[in-house]
Write a protein that holds these residues in place. Sequence first.
Motif, PDB file in Angstrom:
ATOM      1  N   PHE B 138       0.854  -1.190   0.000  1.00  0.00           N
ATOM      2  CA  PHE B 138       0.000   0.000   0.000  1.00  0.00           C
ATOM      3  C   PHE B 138       0.887   1.237   0.000  1.00  0.00           C
ATOM      4  CE2 PHE B 138      -2.974   3.156   1.561  1.00  0.00           C
ATOM      5  CZ  PHE B 138      -4.252   2.690   1.280  1.00  0.00           C
ATOM      6  N   GLY B 139       0.734   2.092  -1.015  1.00  0.00           N
ATOM      7  CA  GLY B 139       1.515   3.330  -1.082  1.00  0.00           C
ATOM      8  C   GLY B 139       0.628   4.512  -0.744  1.00  0.00           C
ATOM      9  N   GLY B 140       0.169   5.201  -1.785  1.00  0.00           N
ATOM     10  CA  GLY B 140      -0.696   6.347  -1.546  1.00  0.00           C
ATOM     11  C   GLY B 140      -2.169   5.970  -1.483  1.00  0.00           C
ATOM     12  N   GLY B 141      -2.483   4.733  -1.789  1.00  0.00           N
ATOM     13  CA  GLY B 141      -3.874   4.290  -1.724  1.00  0.00           C
ATOM     14  C   GLY B 141      -4.738   4.807  -2.857  1.00  0.00           C
ATOM     15  N   THR B 142      -4.123   5.161  -3.991  1.00  0.00           N
ATOM     16  CA  THR B 142      -4.885   5.807  -5.064  1.00  0.00           C
ATOM     17  C   THR B 142      -5.242   4.868  -6.221  1.00  0.00           C
ATOM     18  OG1 THR B 142      -2.872   6.545  -6.180  1.00  0.00           O
ATOM     19  CG2 THR B 142      -3.817   8.035  -4.548  1.00  0.00           C
ATOM     20  N   GLY B 184       8.146   4.734  -0.531  1.00  0.00           N
ATOM     21  CA  GLY B 184       6.975   5.364   0.060  1.00  0.00           C
ATOM     22  C   GLY B 184       6.966   6.883  -0.037  1.00  0.00           C
ATOM     23  N   THR B 185       7.967   7.452  -0.690  1.00  0.00           N
ATOM     24  CA  THR B 185       8.021   8.898  -0.871  1.00  0.00           C
ATOM     25  C   THR B 185       6.878   9.333  -1.783  1.00  0.00           C
ATOM     26  OG1 THR B 185      10.426   8.585  -0.869  1.00  0.00           O
ATOM     27  CG2 THR B 185       9.613  10.773  -1.477  1.00  0.00           C
ATOM     28  N   THR B 186       6.085  10.305  -1.370  1.00  0.00           N
ATOM     29  CA  THR B 186       4.995  10.756  -2.245  1.00  0.00           C
ATOM     30  C   THR B 186       5.530  11.718  -3.302  1.00  0.00           C
ATOM     31  OG1 THR B 186       4.453  12.720  -0.941  1.00  0.00           O
ATOM     32  CG2 THR B 186       3.359  10.660  -0.305  1.00  0.00           C
ATOM     33  N   ILE B 213       6.302   6.946  -5.042  1.00  0.00           N
ATOM     34  CA  ILE B 213       7.270   6.533  -6.056  1.00  0.00           C
ATOM     35  C   ILE B 213       7.141   5.033  -6.343  1.00  0.00           C
ATOM     36  CG2 ILE B 213       9.744   6.328  -6.520  1.00  0.00           C
ATOM     37  CD1 ILE B 213       8.658   9.244  -6.574  1.00  0.00           C
ATOM     38  N   GLY B 214       7.016   4.238  -5.286  1.00  0.00           N
ATOM     39  CA  GLY B 214       6.857   2.797  -5.480  1.00  0.00           C
ATOM     40  C   GLY B 214       5.569   2.472  -6.224  1.00  0.00           C
ATOM     41  N   GLY B 215       4.535   3.228  -5.926  1.00  0.00           N
ATOM     42  CA  GLY B 215       3.262   3.033  -6.621  1.00  0.00           C
ATOM     43  C   GLY B 215       3.347   3.405  -8.091  1.00  0.00           C
ATOM     44  N   PHE B 216       4.036   4.519  -8.388  1.00  0.00           N
ATOM     45  CA  PHE B 216       4.240   4.891  -9.800  1.00  0.00           C
ATOM     46  C   PHE B 216       4.897   3.729 -10.552  1.00  0.00           C
ATOM     47  CE2 PHE B 216       5.056   9.609  -8.417  1.00  0.00           C
ATOM     48  CZ  PHE B 216       3.702   9.840  -8.317  1.00  0.00           C
ATOM     49  N   ALA B 217       5.905   3.132  -9.913  1.00  0.00           N
ATOM     50  CA  ALA B 217       6.647   2.044 -10.565  1.00  0.00           C
ATOM     51  C   ALA B 217       5.785   0.786 -10.680  1.00  0.00           C
ATOM     52  CB  ALA B 217       7.924   1.747  -9.784  1.00  0.00           C
ATOM     53  N   ALA B 218       5.111   0.440  -9.596  1.00  0.00           N
ATOM     54  CA  ALA B 218       4.336  -0.801  -9.569  1.00  0.00           C
ATOM     55  C   ALA B 218       3.180  -0.766 -10.564  1.00  0.00           C
ATOM     56  CB  ALA B 218       3.805  -1.064  -8.161  1.00  0.00           C
ATOM     57  N   ALA B 219       2.661   0.443 -10.839  1.00  0.00           N
ATOM     58  CA  ALA B 219       1.488   0.559 -11.711  1.00  0.00           C
ATOM     59  C   ALA B 219       1.820   1.068 -13.101  1.00  0.00           C
ATOM     60  CB  ALA B 219       0.463   1.482 -11.058  1.00  0.00           C
ATOM     61  N   GLU B 278      12.933   0.605  -3.249  1.00  0.00           N
ATOM     62  CA  GLU B 278      13.662   1.786  -3.727  1.00  0.00           C
ATOM     63  C   GLU B 278      13.553   1.833  -5.251  1.00  0.00           C
ATOM     64  OE1 GLU B 278      17.764   1.570  -2.491  1.00  0.00           O
ATOM     65  OE2 GLU B 278      17.229   1.518  -0.362  1.00  0.00           O
ATOM     66  N   VAL B 279      13.512   3.042  -5.791  1.00  0.00           N
ATOM     67  CA  VAL B 279      13.477   3.218  -7.240  1.00  0.00           C
ATOM     68  C   VAL B 279      14.524   4.254  -7.624  1.00  0.00           C
ATOM     69  CG1 VAL B 279      12.029   3.757  -9.237  1.00  0.00           C
ATOM     70  CG2 VAL B 279      10.988   2.762  -7.194  1.00  0.00           C
ATOM     71  N   ARG B 280      15.353   3.911  -8.599  1.00  0.00           N
ATOM     72  CA  ARG B 280      16.324   4.888  -9.106  1.00  0.00           C
ATOM     73  C   ARG B 280      15.711   5.556 -10.323  1.00  0.00           C
ATOM     74  NH1 ARG B 280      21.762   2.242 -10.074  1.00  0.00           N
ATOM     75  NH2 ARG B 280      21.657   2.685 -12.296  1.00  0.00           N
ATOM     76  N   VAL B 281      15.694   6.864 -10.327  1.00  0.00           N
ATOM     77  CA  VAL B 281      15.024   7.601 -11.405  1.00  0.00           C
ATOM     78  C   VAL B 281      15.929   8.690 -11.953  1.00  0.00           C
ATOM     79  CG1 VAL B 281      12.654   7.233 -10.623  1.00  0.00           C
ATOM     80  CG2 VAL B 281      13.985   9.119  -9.666  1.00  0.00           C
ATOM     81  N   ARG B 282      15.668   9.019 -13.194  1.00  0.00           N
ATOM     82  CA  ARG B 282      16.321  10.138 -13.853  1.00  0.00           C
ATOM     83  C   ARG B 282      15.695  11.434 -13.335  1.00  0.00           C
ATOM     84  NH1 ARG B 282      14.725   9.352 -19.515  1.00  0.00           N
ATOM     85  NH2 ARG B 282      13.443  11.187 -19.284  1.00  0.00           N
TER      86      ARG B 282
END
Lengths: 540, 540
Positions: B138-142, B184-186, B213-219, B278-282
């Motif tokens: 569960f990240g942001g719940g969105t 979990g960073t929003t 961030i994790g939710g962006f990646a997972a979805a 963790e997610v590494r991003v540009r």
Amino acid sequence: MSPDNGRVDADPSMRWNGWGDPAKAKELPLPVRALLPMLLGRVRRPEPAATLAEVQLAPSRLSDEDHAALSAAVGRANVDDTAEARIRHAGGRSTPDLLRRRASRQDAPDAVVSPADHDEVRACLDVAVARGIAVIPFGGGTSVVGALDPQRGAHHAVVSLDLRRLSGVVRLDVISGEAVLAAGTTGPEAEALLSAHGLELGHYPQSFRYATIGGFAAARSSGQNSAGNGRFDAMVTGIRVATPTGDIDLGRSPGSAAGPDLIRVFLGSEGIFGVITEVRVRVHPIPRERVFESWSFPDFASGAEGLRRVAQQGNGPTVIRLSDEAETAVSLAQVGKIGKALSKGASVVTVYEGDGIDERRARASVQLAAAGGISAGEGAAEDWLKGRFDGPYLRDSLLDAGVFCETLETATTWSNLQRLRSAVEGALKGGFADAGAKSYVMCHVSHIYPTGASLYFTVLAGIRSDPLGVWEPVKSRVNDAIIASGGTISHHHAVGRDHAPWLREEIGETGIRILAAIKRELDPAGVLNPGAVIPIERSR
Amino acid sequence: MSPDNGRVDADPSMRWNGWGDPAKAKELPLPVRALLPMLLGRVRRPEPAATLAEVQLAPSRLSDEDHAALSAAVGRANVDDTAEARIRHAGGRSTPDLLRRRASRQDAPDAVVSPADHDEVRACLDVAVARGIAVIPFGGGTSVVGALDPQRGAHHAVVSLDLRRLSGVVRLDVISGEAVLAAGTTGPEAEALLSAHGLELGHYPQSFRYATIGGFAAARSSGQNSAGNGRFDAMVTGIRVATPTGDIDLGRSPGSAAGPDLIRVFLGSEGIFGVITEVRVRVHPIPRERVFESWSFPDFASGAEGLRRVAQQGNGPTVIRLSDEAETAVSLAQVGKIGKALSKGASVVTVYEGDGIDERRARASVQLAAAGGISAGEGAAEDWLKGRFDGPYLRDSLLDAGVFCETLETATTWSNLQRLRSAVEGALKGGFADAGAKSYVMCHVSHIYPTGASLYFTVLAGIRSDPLGVWEPVKSRVNDAIIASGGTISHHHAVGRDHAPWLREEIGETGIRILAAIKRELDPAGVLNPGAVIPIERSR
């Protein structure tokens, strides 16, 4: 405008024990011949290589029943177990491959099977599973990582599955800018077919003249339009694959969140999960303009800083490449300018294609100049473009002269670039020195990204005897150095069998388990490309 | 410059049974209230929703031993089985989710577990496997696709694994332009942290203020900088995941040919293979300039042609969006311009950020004008930017007023765009008509690619009773239409449980087998997000 659009090589058949068209073999330029003894000491010409007629193969292990079953799948004329066909499919084009091609006893697949289409590929896989025959998918034959070695694995025979009959444009969607290409279509064939519609794929790896669309996909190729349409995987919008346990057809839209992107499971899979039969790719109008500009930098470090600025700014040149001091010197020597070479620092080649060239060039120039670059005219960039597919011919001439020559490559972030370059250079030089051989190491950056870049090394060495035996531990030491220094084991040559022992360190045990799980699911009999990509055990 | 840089919501806690910050709830604009009965007929205000205190949950199924084991993993204070915590993690934010939140009896996870870091995530998974407890990351719940439903699968209990304590910048590499962010960073937290270094991630989906961030990646999220830094998956250069059977840390370089890109196995995996920690991003410098321009087109078709030209030319606006006639009319109605609406055709919003804006704008304008567009000033584009995260608040007000409102989305090639749009619109209107409900369907294009675009639909319906029962077959019909018309089942909302029955048709049986094989390998006990992504059986 693109150099090879509309121009298909008249004789696409590759020299059996070297690179490319035998008619295009290149003599070593005189200044290079003069330079070599200075760099590498005196070397001996090797024993003459075996002729095609002299090569001895073990008899084909295919039984009459195997032969009949394969013939039923593709037609008798398309199952070829002649010595010539087998030798021509005996491996790829790495330097070790070419050295092995010089011997009189060689390994080769037991036959070459040439399906005509997806359904015949499927039929071949069914025969392979039913009869326990390993299958090595074969496109242009340009692998430099051992992906085409005729390994039988646990099976009684191995065939090369030559895909070049799967050729042509399957579908073209001009509105969307997409083409479905049959996997065996070569680079020049694809560009010729697309150019009839004013379109270009624009993927120009060094292997372009021979390599196939399916091979680009299977190996995650990168083209020389390194800042434009660089990575082949970024152009792929769909893929069709025949696996031993079922077909798959992926890619319903340009962007999707329908679970993980399974196209990426097959890009880079090098034939271990299935045989790619069609690839859907993005195409674009043939660029109308092209502008060249070379730059000179005081050294590699300042050149790399220039490339970083250009990459992070975006919308710059279509091609940008940086040669280090050693490569710059030899390039100059090749055109007879050795005198200038020592003071020349590091050279950069840029090529701009498409729209808005003036504006893009102005933007990039600001960044290159800010990093210490000085514009050096068009000449060197044009020379690079003309000769860009010819490097491998030069290697053949070097090998003939007894000079060992091989290339290898990696990539990393911008902040780690110098560390990785030093580590690889050190491993190469140290490795050869330990074997009592002088070496000369050159490096260039050929592919840039906002967050990092590739490093491509060419090494020359004066090895007195047993070049394969000397090279193997050096290559091992380089791979260890790449992993220890945070690089990737391959930026665009792929894994094959040569890099497989290091993949575990790159993606970890969990990563290997993911690959192995997919392999077990799709190819439970393990007939496809045994020993490629997934390391069986680390043998060093 | 970016609207939310440096501005973290003071109260990030989401309204328990609606969207966002309760203080920001929006009244329906008067003209919209006047318009609704015309479009949808007379609707009834629904029964008042249950208050938080009125909601009844089944008792937590965690045993004392389960509770103790989880407390040992994360600390007693971070295992919360109060009714409020459980209800706040009972699902996502689709319209069906919100309708279910209005009932007095609800399903909810048996507890909310909040690990602090990767190692505590790993410890939670160990407990889950050992004790047979399902885990819903569960990240942001969105989620709007049922990815957060508290399904137990074959297990005796289910916990929500709230990842928001994994927050912050783990590493920042300014030279390479890369940041490692805790999962979990929003969105606002990430931008605030990066802006201290002059940097931006630039990913602005509508869920930006809450999603992680994790939710962006997972979805496989897509942001509104739809022609700039659109797809989150294109920004990801590395990922760290805790799976039930081992960790994985991927991404050694910006480009690689070291086998298939396994990062892509986890992007879009929605927590079924492992927990992204963790997610590494540009990242890139915060753009210094921003320019707005709206355009008006005669109709959707000409607007789509304009967007296609802009996408295929490249290097255009950062944001480009096209609203169809129905959406354009309602947008105008919202700001009290309903009189103008009927003659207004289809509107396009463009936003330019970064360098070279004048040149990019000039290039794009040529294409938009050539397709029939007329420049319409800055106003509408600025209005869009100001309100771009507020749409979901309006939905709450509509639901309160008894108007059903839901969104859904897909994508396809440019050549197939009109066909897909008609099919989806037809399925929505036909579905509601069959249920005796009037509906109003709006569509926009929010993400463009060289080869195609997304389609995003908003539907309003006047449903007299049982909106969930009416909506379910309509949604099913829409999904069938998407698949039959060559679209993807989701462009950026992901699969969750709601789209899982259609994934088999999108990726085929072989595709499902690949996902299932990875799932078996990484999560053999099946504790992670049971029933999400991989369809168990098609229930329609």
